[in-house]
Design a protein around this motif. Structure first.
Motif, PDB file in Angstrom:
ATOM      1  N   TYR A 168       0.931  -1.291  -0.011  1.00 23.40           N
ATOM      2  CA  TYR A 168       0.053   0.030  -0.052  1.00 23.40           C
ATOM      3  C   TYR A 168       1.040   1.314   0.125  1.00 23.40           C
ATOM      4  O   TYR A 168       1.616   1.593   1.070  1.00 23.40           O
ATOM      5  CB  TYR A 168      -0.955  -0.103   1.105  1.00 23.40           C
ATOM      6  CG  TYR A 168      -1.686  -1.274   1.321  1.00 23.40           C
ATOM      7  CD1 TYR A 168      -3.055  -1.243   0.690  1.00 23.40           C
ATOM      8  CD2 TYR A 168      -1.346  -2.228   2.116  1.00 23.40           C
ATOM      9  CE1 TYR A 168      -3.785  -2.468   0.658  1.00 23.40           C
ATOM     10  CE2 TYR A 168      -2.274  -3.529   1.945  1.00 23.40           C
ATOM     11  CZ  TYR A 168      -3.422  -3.424   1.184  1.00 23.40           C
ATOM     12  OH  TYR A 168      -4.202  -4.708   1.380  1.00 23.40           O
TER      13      TYR A 168
ATOM     14  N   VAL B 126       3.881  -5.189   1.854  1.00 21.05           N
ATOM     15  CA  VAL B 126       3.052  -6.040   2.615  1.00 21.05           C
ATOM     16  C   VAL B 126       3.771  -7.549   2.193  1.00 21.05           C
ATOM     17  O   VAL B 126       3.782  -8.455   2.885  1.00 21.05           O
ATOM     18  CB  VAL B 126       1.462  -5.905   2.436  1.00 21.05           C
ATOM     19  CG1 VAL B 126       1.065  -7.090   3.059  1.00 21.05           C
ATOM     20  CG2 VAL B 126       1.186  -4.622   3.247  1.00 21.05           C
TER      21      VAL B 126
ATOM     22  N   PHE C 188       4.324   1.046   1.769  1.00 22.98           N
ATOM     23  CA  PHE C 188       4.404   0.092   2.930  1.00 22.98           C
ATOM     24  C   PHE C 188       4.284  -1.258   1.970  1.00 22.98           C
ATOM     25  O   PHE C 188       3.395  -1.734   1.548  1.00 22.98           O
ATOM     26  CB  PHE C 188       3.165   0.302   3.680  1.00 22.98           C
ATOM     27  CG  PHE C 188       3.086  -0.597   4.804  1.00 22.98           C
ATOM     28  CD1 PHE C 188       4.155  -0.718   5.774  1.00 22.98           C
ATOM     29  CD2 PHE C 188       1.678  -1.276   4.852  1.00 22.98           C
ATOM     30  CE1 PHE C 188       3.834  -1.712   6.918  1.00 22.98           C
ATOM     31  CE2 PHE C 188       1.759  -2.226   5.891  1.00 22.98           C
ATOM     32  CZ  PHE C 188       2.618  -2.336   6.825  1.00 22.98           C
TER      33      PHE C 188
ATOM     34  N   ARG D 108      -8.935 -17.029  17.557  1.00 25.11           N
ATOM     35  CA  ARG D 108      -9.691 -16.684  16.201  1.00 25.11           C
ATOM     36  C   ARG D 108     -10.439 -18.044  16.142  1.00 25.11           C
ATOM     37  O   ARG D 108     -11.193 -18.080  14.918  1.00 25.11           O
ATOM     38  CB  ARG D 108      -8.831 -16.402  15.059  1.00 25.11           C
ATOM     39  CG  ARG D 108      -8.213 -14.974  15.090  1.00 25.11           C
ATOM     40  CD  ARG D 108      -9.516 -13.906  14.946  1.00 25.11           C
ATOM     41  NE  ARG D 108     -10.190 -13.985  13.791  1.00 25.11           N
ATOM     42  CZ  ARG D 108      -9.988 -13.011  12.873  1.00 25.11           C
ATOM     43  NH1 ARG D 108      -9.296 -12.289  12.848  1.00 25.11           N
ATOM     44  NH2 ARG D 108     -10.828 -13.267  11.483  1.00 25.11           N
TER      45      ARG D 108
ATOM     46  N   HIS E  52     -10.598 -18.534   8.742  1.00 25.21           N
ATOM     47  CA  HIS E  52      -9.762 -18.842   9.912  1.00 25.21           C
ATOM     48  C   HIS E  52     -10.276 -19.854  10.832  1.00 25.21           C
ATOM     49  O   HIS E  52      -9.599 -20.202  11.659  1.00 25.21           O
ATOM     50  CB  HIS E  52     -10.011 -17.550  10.832  1.00 25.21           C
ATOM     51  CG  HIS E  52      -8.972 -16.051  10.737  1.00 25.21           C
ATOM     52  ND1 HIS E  52      -7.830 -16.451  10.854  1.00 25.21           N
ATOM     53  CD2 HIS E  52      -9.475 -15.043  10.033  1.00 25.21           C
ATOM     54  CE1 HIS E  52      -7.266 -15.214  10.689  1.00 25.21           C
ATOM     55  NE2 HIS E  52      -8.283 -14.389   9.861  1.00 25.21           N
TER      56      HIS E  52
ATOM     57  N   THR F  43      -4.737  -8.834   1.249  1.00 25.43           N
ATOM     58  CA  THR F  43      -3.723  -8.269   0.289  1.00 25.43           C
ATOM     59  C   THR F  43      -3.753  -9.226  -1.081  1.00 25.43           C
ATOM     60  O   THR F  43      -3.556  -8.744  -2.155  1.00 25.43           O
ATOM     61  CB  THR F  43      -2.630  -7.902   0.788  1.00 25.43           C
ATOM     62  OG1 THR F  43      -2.805  -6.992   2.057  1.00 25.43           O
ATOM     63  CG2 THR F  43      -1.572  -7.229   0.162  1.00 25.43           C
TER      64      THR F  43
ATOM     65  N   GLN G 238     -14.139  -9.194   2.420  1.00 30.14           N
ATOM     66  CA  GLN G 238     -14.364  -9.650   4.125  1.00 30.14           C
ATOM     67  C   GLN G 238     -15.266  -8.814   4.566  1.00 30.14           C
ATOM     68  O   GLN G 238     -16.050  -9.384   5.530  1.00 30.14           O
ATOM     69  CB  GLN G 238     -12.880  -9.296   4.583  1.00 30.14           C
ATOM     70  CG  GLN G 238     -12.782  -9.845   5.928  1.00 30.14           C
ATOM     71  CD  GLN G 238     -10.895  -9.707   6.429  1.00 30.14           C
ATOM     72  OE1 GLN G 238     -10.365  -9.275   5.759  1.00 30.14           O
ATOM     73  NE2 GLN G 238     -10.888  -9.837   7.569  1.00 30.14           N
TER      74      GLN G 238
ATOM     75  N   PRO H 146      -2.058 -16.061  10.322  1.00 33.76           N
ATOM     76  CA  PRO H 146      -2.594 -15.010  11.604  1.00 33.76           C
ATOM     77  C   PRO H 146      -2.998 -13.621  10.749  1.00 33.76           C
ATOM     78  O   PRO H 146      -2.848 -13.548   9.967  1.00 33.76           O
ATOM     79  CB  PRO H 146      -1.234 -14.994  12.331  1.00 33.76           C
ATOM     80  CG  PRO H 146      -0.235 -15.884  11.870  1.00 33.76           C
ATOM     81  CD  PRO H 146      -0.627 -16.189  10.359  1.00 33.76           C
ATOM     82  N   ASN H 147      -3.731 -12.979  11.681  1.00 34.02           N
ATOM     83  CA  ASN H 147      -4.384 -11.570  11.223  1.00 34.02           C
ATOM     84  C   ASN H 147      -3.181 -10.812  10.896  1.00 34.02           C
ATOM     85  O   ASN H 147      -2.063 -10.738  11.352  1.00 34.02           O
ATOM     86  CB  ASN H 147      -4.879 -10.989  12.531  1.00 34.02           C
ATOM     87  CG  ASN H 147      -6.218 -11.650  12.951  1.00 34.02           C
ATOM     88  OD1 ASN H 147      -6.266 -11.940  14.173  1.00 34.02           O
ATOM     89  ND2 ASN H 147      -7.012 -11.680  12.144  1.00 34.02           N
ATOM     90  N   GLY H 148      -3.244  -9.985   9.700  1.00 32.40           N
ATOM     91  CA  GLY H 148      -2.105  -9.318   9.320  1.00 32.40           C
ATOM     92  C   GLY H 148      -1.281 -10.033   8.480  1.00 32.40           C
ATOM     93  O   GLY H 148      -0.063  -9.128   7.777  1.00 32.40           O
ATOM     94  N   ALA H 149      -1.399 -11.333   8.283  1.00 26.65           N
ATOM     95  CA  ALA H 149      -0.360 -11.873   7.352  1.00 26.65           C
ATOM     96  C   ALA H 149      -0.381 -11.522   5.793  1.00 26.65           C
ATOM     97  O   ALA H 149       0.828 -11.781   5.316  1.00 26.65           O
ATOM     98  CB  ALA H 149      -0.752 -13.653   7.515  1.00 26.65           C
ATOM     99  N   GLY H 150      -1.447 -11.019   5.478  1.00 30.81           N
ATOM    100  CA  GLY H 150      -1.463 -10.539   4.205  1.00 30.81           C
ATOM    101  C   GLY H 150      -2.214 -11.216   3.222  1.00 30.81           C
ATOM    102  O   GLY H 150      -2.278 -11.143   2.087  1.00 30.81           O
TER     103      GLY H 150
ATOM    104  N   GLU I 292     -13.095 -14.645   3.649  1.00 30.39           N
ATOM    105  CA  GLU I 292     -13.849 -14.853   5.027  1.00 30.39           C
ATOM    106  C   GLU I 292     -15.310 -14.929   4.870  1.00 30.39           C
ATOM    107  O   GLU I 292     -15.961 -13.836   5.330  1.00 30.39           O
ATOM    108  CB  GLU I 292     -13.234 -13.798   6.045  1.00 30.39           C
ATOM    109  CG  GLU I 292     -11.852 -14.122   6.464  1.00 30.39           C
ATOM    110  CD  GLU I 292     -11.368 -13.521   7.890  1.00 30.39           C
ATOM    111  OE1 GLU I 292     -12.285 -13.517   8.731  1.00 30.39           O
ATOM    112  OE2 GLU I 292     -10.338 -12.946   7.757  1.00 30.39           O
TER     113      GLU I 292
END
Ligand SMILES: Nc1ncnc2c1ncn2[C@@H]1O[C@H](COP(=O)(O)OP(=O)(O)OP(=O)(O)O)[C@@H](O)[C@H]1O
Ligand SMILES: [Mg+2]
Length: 255
Positions: free
Chosen positions: A13, A18, A16, A250, A204, A44, A85, A37-41, A171
């Motif tokens: 982004y 990712v 940044f 989760r 998840h 994206t 999502q 996990p959360n934020g793993a990409g 998700e």
């Protein structure tokens, strides 16, 4: 044969970064899940597949064509369909009208035709689409009046109305209650069983992933940690390490 191929994809982004150097193939008719996990990409990566995000490096091939620079709408018309999502509906329109819009978008219908016999065909197709996801009884309710679970089913009906070859599902059970989640998961299992789609699922709930998937890819900190059959992935100690501290948080039907 691969229907969708990512070759050394990098996505971010702005400045940044990712995702770095992810290579992954989806085979025709395959059910591939992406976990991590959360934020793993994961989202994206779905964005790079759908065309919502332009990769800063690497190539994306769809049916052996280089689609790296294709915008999301062009990829959607070519057969790459994506769910979100978070819900993405026209809240003030009825459930049927939402699906009709998706049918019209696919057929490229002009306003003049909407007033003719074509309108009846579109309406019939929309009704059939609602039946496919079990919402035929709610066709005339506004999308806003539907329960969260039914909204997600409606989104699935809209997605299917585009007649995609590849389904990217991010998700689909997010935010659903324990009571609501099984119905949408059954629908997804049915999509797999129909043999008409190649599927990428971000999810998840690991027991669901392991039951439905042919192959599982594990993302961790923007990289592909490993991929393989559900059994191979479950047996990989690195996967457990990546999840420690997050997987259990989760492992329920909430967000
Ligand atoms: N629009 C954005 N702008 C800037 N950074 C973003 C944006 N969206 C996501 N990120 C960052 O990119 C990284 C990956 O996010 P992403 O949403 O792809 O993760 P995810 O695996 O889908 O997580 P989750 O399981 O929570 O949905 C995170 O560090 C996140 O903060
Ligand atoms: Mg996500």
């Amino acid at each position: 044969m691969a229907i969708l191929e990512l070759e050394q994809i990098a996505v971010g982004y702005g400045r940044f970064h990712v995702i770095e150097d992810v290579s992954l193939s989806l085979h025709e008719g395959e059910f591939l899940s992406i976990i991590g996990p959360n934020g793993a990409g994961k989202t994206t990566l779905i964005g790079a597949m759908s065309g919502a995000l332009a990769p800063s490096g690497g190539r994306i091939l769809f049916e052996q064509k280089d689609v790296t620079r294709w915008a999301a709408d062009k990829r959607a018309r070519a057969g790459i369909g994506r769910s979100y999502q978070k819900t993405h509906l026209f809240p003030n329109l009825t459930a049927r009208a939402n699906v009709q819009l998706a049918v019209q978008a696919r057929r490229g219908v002009r306003l003049r035709q909407v007033l003719s016999r074509v309108a009846q065909e579109i309406q019939a197709e929309a009704t059939e689409g609602l039946r496919q996801v079990g919402l035929e009884g709610h066709a005339d309710l506004s999308a806003a009046a539907l329960s969260h679970g039914d909204k997600r089913k409606l989104e699935l009906a809209m997605l299917l109305a585009l007649q995609p070859k590849v389904l990217l599902l991010d998700e689909p059970t997010a935010g659903m209650s324990l009571a609501e989640a099984p119905a949408i998961l059954d629908l997804i299992a049915g999509l797999k069983a129909s043999g008409r789609y190649s599927l990428v699922l971000v999810e998840h709930k690991l027991e669901v992933v392991m039951r439905l998937s042919d192959r599982v890819a594990v993302m961790h900190q923007g990289a592909l940690l490993t991929h393989g059959t559900p059994a191979e992935v479950m047996a990989n100690p690195e996967v457990e390490r990546a999840y420690l501290g997050t997987a259990h948080g989760r492992a329920n039907y909430g967000q």
